[in-house]
Design a protein around this motif. Sequence first.
Motif, PDB file in Angstrom:
ATOM      1  N   LYS A   1       0.819  -1.212   0.000  1.00  0.00           N
ATOM      2  CA  LYS A   1       0.000   0.000   0.000  1.00  0.00           C
ATOM      3  C   LYS A   1       0.854   1.264   0.000  1.00  0.00           C
ATOM      4  O   LYS A   1       0.462   2.277  -0.595  1.00  0.00           O
ATOM      5  N   GLU A   2       2.011   1.221   0.635  1.00  0.00           N
ATOM      6  CA  GLU A   2       2.902   2.380   0.593  1.00  0.00           C
ATOM      7  C   GLU A   2       3.364   2.625  -0.839  1.00  0.00           C
ATOM      8  O   GLU A   2       3.438   3.775  -1.292  1.00  0.00           O
TER       9      GLU A   2
ATOM     10  N   CYS B   1       0.468   4.149  -2.769  1.00  0.00           N
ATOM     11  CA  CYS B   1       0.296   5.558  -2.393  1.00  0.00           C
ATOM     12  C   CYS B   1       1.364   6.421  -3.074  1.00  0.00           C
ATOM     13  O   CYS B   1       1.062   7.507  -3.595  1.00  0.00           O
TER      14      CYS B   1
ATOM     15  N   PHE C   1       2.192   8.505   2.799  1.00  0.00           N
ATOM     16  CA  PHE C   1       1.849   7.317   3.578  1.00  0.00           C
ATOM     17  C   PHE C   1       2.703   7.278   4.840  1.00  0.00           C
ATOM     18  O   PHE C   1       3.927   7.312   4.775  1.00  0.00           O
TER      19      PHE C   1
ATOM     20  N   HIS D   1       3.056   5.223   8.707  1.00  0.00           N
ATOM     21  CA  HIS D   1       2.591   4.071   9.470  1.00  0.00           C
ATOM     22  C   HIS D   1       3.265   4.020  10.835  1.00  0.00           C
ATOM     23  O   HIS D   1       4.455   4.317  10.971  1.00  0.00           O
TER      24      HIS D   1
ATOM     25  N   ILE E   1      -7.202   1.012   3.948  1.00  0.00           N
ATOM     26  CA  ILE E   1      -6.192   1.811   3.242  1.00  0.00           C
ATOM     27  C   ILE E   1      -6.654   2.102   1.820  1.00  0.00           C
ATOM     28  O   ILE E   1      -6.436   3.206   1.302  1.00  0.00           O
TER      29      ILE E   1
ATOM     30  N   LEU F   1      -6.943   5.782   0.348  1.00  0.00           N
ATOM     31  CA  LEU F   1      -6.203   6.147  -0.866  1.00  0.00           C
ATOM     32  C   LEU F   1      -7.154   6.670  -1.939  1.00  0.00           C
ATOM     33  O   LEU F   1      -6.858   7.662  -2.623  1.00  0.00           O
TER      34      LEU F   1
ATOM     35  N   THR G   1      -2.253  12.664   2.937  1.00  0.00           N
ATOM     36  CA  THR G   1      -1.491  11.564   3.514  1.00  0.00           C
ATOM     37  C   THR G   1      -2.402  10.561   4.201  1.00  0.00           C
ATOM     38  O   THR G   1      -3.311  10.948   4.940  1.00  0.00           O
TER      39      THR G   1
ATOM     40  N   ASN H   1      -7.377   9.832   7.038  1.00  0.00           N
ATOM     41  CA  ASN H   1      -7.034  10.497   5.779  1.00  0.00           C
ATOM     42  C   ASN H   1      -7.868  11.755   5.623  1.00  0.00           C
ATOM     43  O   ASN H   1      -8.989  11.834   6.147  1.00  0.00           O
TER      44      ASN H   1
END
Length: 288
Positions: A153-154, A157, A164, A166, A189, A193, A210, A228
Amino acid sequence: MNRRRVIIALTCAFYALQLALLWYWHALAPEDSRTLDLVVTLAAAVGVAVIDAGVVQYLFAALQRAEAAYAADVSTQLERSLESYRITTEREQTLAREVGRAVDQELARAREALNQGQAGDASAHLRQGLDIASQTRTVYCDNVPVAAVLETKERQCHEAGVGFEHHVKLPEELPLPDVEVAAVFFNLIDNALHECEAMLEGSEVESLPTVRVSSMVQAGQLYVEVANPCRAEAAKARGAARRGGLLREHGWGTDIVTNIARGHGGITQFEERNGVFTAIVMIPLPQR
């Protein structure tokens, strides 16, 4: 389980309406044909009940197929993420070994420079060692499936131009199915996003949107929070979609997460405040 209850409740309500209409039709029948009409009405009621039961069974089967397809999709995504994470981890381990050797060399040179009284050179070698050490990657968390999801997912993004962050501290193993834990992170996520991308497309951002992910085990529960920025009308749209029982673009979104949490006796909370949408999930962990 929630959807099955809704299907049963709606079917029962519809059948009650059908019975009311049949009884109204029976009440309108002439007196001399009431007996025959009652038989016809009862037969129609039984026939309608059989048809409704068949419809319910069909809907249950369709729902089961949809849930199985969703589980298979999440499992496939998780397998891909794990493979990607494995490759990335192996590459990072190789880099870490190379960085370690380079740092050791710089420290040795710094010690040699100090022994020769060259403090400036020693400081230069120490700074160089710190610069090299900074190339190492921050570890996502000890839990490999969750770490794999976060890594995937990073990257998504970053490709979308979304920030991103965490803060995830989870143990190596959780007493929950990996696919369900992954589904919680995937959906939350993905939704975050998607909202950030919509803000970028609409030029509604003053700074980099972000996605912020936090997770830990506390008080015997798995705690997951995803926050988000969101558009002003996004919260209203989510409420309308939820009331209408509509499916979102990214899977079943918050509904899926809610059902997973409830399946383990957990809770979910979704709220928008000051332009920030926050999703919180708490799932009690079974004692081993």
